[in-house]
Scaffold this motif. Structure first.
Motif: not given
Ligand code: ZN
Ligand code: ZN
Ligand code: ZN
Ligand code: ZN
Lengths: 170, 170
Positions: B35-40
């Motif tokens: 999730t975090v990587c996607e968001k970033h």
DNA sequence: ATGATTAATGTTATAACGTAACATAAATAA
DNA sequence: TTATTTATGTTACGTTATAACATTAATCAT
């Protein structure tokens, strides 16, 4: 209105002024070291004294290998072990602290009274100084009591800008 | 009397129970990482994922070279650089923290919200967990205001015994 | 004093942690 | 496709710290 009294008069923790008379700091530290070692029945040998002097060359934490280089400026052949052993000795007797975040060592200005050290580290002038950790320790204790965690050692190193450097950068 | 409400419900910082179902921790962490990587807009490549998995193998901080060994158990030839690069990436994105006092790394359970991490480290079971640092940060700020020191980064690592280990040692 | 004991230092080698520099490959954009 | 960026491979090295054992110096007991 009178000046507000200091909360902890026993710990005059001002960040070292860039132009202060540092020779007095060093002299004080060595005198204290003598006293402390005497009280502990420990020997402040030459190499230990020289390491302590190297540590007190400034208020910036210094690495073990930089101390080593300092000891060997005269062409000596002192080995890393000797420095680490001296540092261990000095730390045992509360004369020096280690800064985990820098892999470096710094003289303790409050060596006579035992304490856990909490540091402020200026990224500009590289100086570090011990802060009054009582409030922080209290906050830690309170927080930990909710966890049931029993603290034994606090490593607290705050990095930032000291007042002198902050002013300059303004 | 009703149970007292938690002060910081967003940070369920219980010390990990020795017999908890750790597979859920790992699964959670990996899902969060996605999730975090996607968001970033960042890529969770295979090596980065494998390093993250190694970090999450337990709640004990793990050294870079131990991660490396783990990655190479199959006879691989991954080099230290690859591990350090992956760790840098994971730290940039808040998925992993570094413990200065241990030269080791640990997965972040709160990766979705950015924060400065304050750690409790048990010397017995070697587990570490993030504590709620708000009270400590407040105490630090208060103390520092008297010094004029401007904090930028807090390194706070409390070593001791977690509740589970303390009970056993009683 | 003499020898026994402890404390400190010397010496060599190596472990553990971390990075620089440059080449190659894979993904993304144009 | 070609260019550009991003990620990884590879080699070599720098930095920090300790293990193990030999030697020397100080202290203690007789
Ligand atoms: Zn000074
Ligand atoms: Zn400064
Ligand atoms: Zn778990
Ligand atoms: Zn524990």
């Amino acid at each position: 209105m009178a000046t507000r009294p200091r909360k902890t008069p026993s710990k005059p923790q001002a960040f070292p002024h860039p132009h202060h008379d540092h020779s007095r700091c060093t002299a004080n530290a060595l005198r204290t070291a003598e006293t402390v070692c005497e009280k502990h029945g420990a020997r402040l040998t030459e190499i230990r004294r020289r390491v302590l002097e190297a540590v007190w060359a400034s208020h910036a934490p210094i690495g073990a290998y930089d101390i080593l280089a300092e000891l060997n400026t005269d062409g000596g052949k002192i080995a890393p072990m000797a420095v680490y052993r001296a540092l261990d000795f000095l730390m045992e007797h509360g004369l020096v602290h280690r800064l985990a975040s820098l892999n470096a060592f710094i003289g303790c200005a409050l060596a006579s009274e035992r304490h856990t050290a909490h540091f402020l580290i200026c990224r500009s002038c590289k100086s570090a100084t011990e802060m009054d950790g009582t409030a922080v320790t209290r906050a830690v204790k309170k927080t930990l009591s909710e966890h049931g965690f029993v603290p034994e050692n606090e490593i607290i190193e705050i990095q930032g800008l000291c007042a002198h450097c902050h002013k300059e950068s303004a």
